[in-house]
Design an enzyme around this catalytic site. Structure first.
Site, mmCIF file in Angstrom:
data_model
loop_
_atom_site.group_PDB
_atom_site.id
_atom_site.type_symbol
_atom_site.label_atom_id
_atom_site.label_comp_id
_atom_site.label_asym_id
_atom_site.label_seq_id
_atom_site.Cartn_x
_atom_site.Cartn_y
_atom_site.Cartn_z
ATOM 1 C CB THR A 217 -0.863 -0.007 1.287
ATOM 2 O OG1 THR A 217 -1.775 -1.082 1.203
ATOM 3 C CG2 THR A 217 -1.619 1.299 1.476
ATOM 4 N N GLY A 271 -5.803 -4.010 7.705
ATOM 5 C CA GLY A 271 -6.815 -2.954 7.689
ATOM 6 C C GLY A 271 -7.913 -3.077 8.717
HETATM 7 N N1 ASP Z 1 -4.237 -1.540 4.884
HETATM 8 C C1 ASP Z 1 -4.479 -2.198 3.622
HETATM 9 C C2 ASP Z 1 -5.778 -2.953 3.703
HETATM 10 O O1 ASP Z 1 -6.053 -3.565 4.709
HETATM 11 C C3 ASP Z 1 -3.404 -3.134 3.218
HETATM 12 C C4 ASP Z 1 -1.989 -2.663 3.479
HETATM 13 O O2 ASP Z 1 -1.779 -1.557 3.930
HETATM 14 O O3 ASP Z 1 -1.045 -3.413 3.220
HETATM 15 O O4 ASP Z 1 -6.488 -2.979 2.729
#
Ligand code: ASP
Length: 351
Positions: A217, A271
């Protein structure tokens, strides 16, 4: 006699002026000194901080070529944001320009290079917030916009809403003039293979490359010459996600937050935990209500709250004085920052 009185009065006046000058100086410093000791006068002209995801990022699993390519992409992203800020551009423009570079890079889980859902497609989420007015925009589950971060910004600036999802978000963004691409544009073999392993019931493990479920991300926080903060986050979410799952990245207060009075924040990690513990907002709240410094607030959330609950990940944050924090509770986090005057750093591992 009169002369002695006049002289005494002059001396008293002089002393009073000196004292007054002294105390107003001290008052100014006291009023602008933050808890981490930095003063307003220390504020850099501008500053920029980025992340490219947190997770099991280990030196022993990384090839030199891959590390160099990721580092180059992160430096290119920092360069793009700095070009905006150096010219006196806004924090919001800098965040968008920086994230475009990372969205275009196949090395990060956002736009090109996004992870695959259980159905074998890419569903993208992004959010955007400006610190001077708490305006915000976000999109979730979009499949055909080249730059989801721009869609989030368009929702903020061109709609009366904060969060749009799916077909409606795509229709809105296309109407706002954003670039639409064939969903095949987002394909990368590496992420597709990661889905195949997940589907085969294998545990997706770190092999020679960084392809676990939720790596990569991207996020950015910028501080501009006017002292305004902006923050943005863009992701493909988690490999093998189903049922139109949304993570924290498109949720204002969970994955992204910005307030000039405190800081800007962009998160990455598991998340569901970041939503439950309102992580980005919690950093802001600790600073606003408890008077915590940026470091105290971010450390408490990442190293206490999340660790106690089992939530893995990290965040980047920048306060209005240009202080940077980049804590994470995973083995690594792609991260970097720069400040006017030449200070710059890009790091992957715990150091
Ligand atoms: N936070 C993101 C999600 O849960 C994934 C990530 O940050 O790696 O979609």
């Amino acid at each position: 006699m009169h002369q002695i009185i006049r002289l005494t009065l002059l001396i008293c006046l002089g002393l009073a002026l000196c004292t007054c000058q002294d105390s107003s100086d001290t008052g100014l410093r006291a009023a602008t000194q933050s808890r981490d000791g930095s003063a307003e006068s220390d504020r850099p002209d501008y500053a920029l901080v980025i992340h490219g995801g947190a997770g099991t990022i280990l030196k022993e699993n990384m090839t030199d070529e891959r590390a160099a390519a990721i580092e180059a992409a992160m430096n290119a992203a920092l360069d793009a944001g700095e070009a905006v800020l150096r010219d006196g551009g806004s924090a919001a423009d800098a965040v968008e320009a920086t994230i475009w570079v990372m969205e275009d890079s196949p090395y990060f889980n956002s736009a090109k290079g996004a992870v695959f859902t259980n159905a074998g497609i890419n569903e993208l989420d992004a959010s955007f917030m400006t610190g001077h007015d708490q305006n915000a925009g976000a999109v979730g589950g979009i499949t055909n916009l080249k730059h989801p971060i721009s869609a989030a910004r368009a929702v903020m600036e061109k709609s009366e809403h904060v969060l749009l999802t799916g077909k409606g978000a795509e229709e809105f963004a296309a109407g706002a003039g954003l670039e639409v691409v064939d969903p095949a544009y987002f394909f990368t073999q590496e992420r597709y293979d990661a889905l195949q392993r997940a589907l085969a019931g294998e545990k997706v493990e770190q092999e020679k490359v960084d392809v676990d479920k939720k790596h990569g991300t991207v996020g950015c926080v910028a501080l501009d010459k006017d002292g305004n903060l902006a923050a943005g986050t863009s992701t493909g979410g988690m490999t093998n996600k189903r049922y139109n799952r949304l993570g924290d990245s498109p949720i204002i207060g969970a994955g992204t937050y910005a307030d000039n009075a405190t800081c800007g924040v962009s998160c990455t990690g598991w998340g569901e935990y970041f939503i439950r513990y309102a992580v980005a907002y919690d950093v802001h709240a600790r600073m606003a209500y408890a008077g915590a410094s940026l470091k105290e607030a971010t450390d408490a959330v990442i190293h206490q709250t999340l660790v106690e609950k089992g939530g893995t990940g990290g965040l980047i944050a920048l306060d209005a004085r240009g202080n940077v924090a980049m804590p994470f509770n995973t083995p690594g986090m792609y991260r970097g920052y720069l400040k006017a005057g030449g200070e710059r750093e890009v790091r992957f591992y715990e150091e």
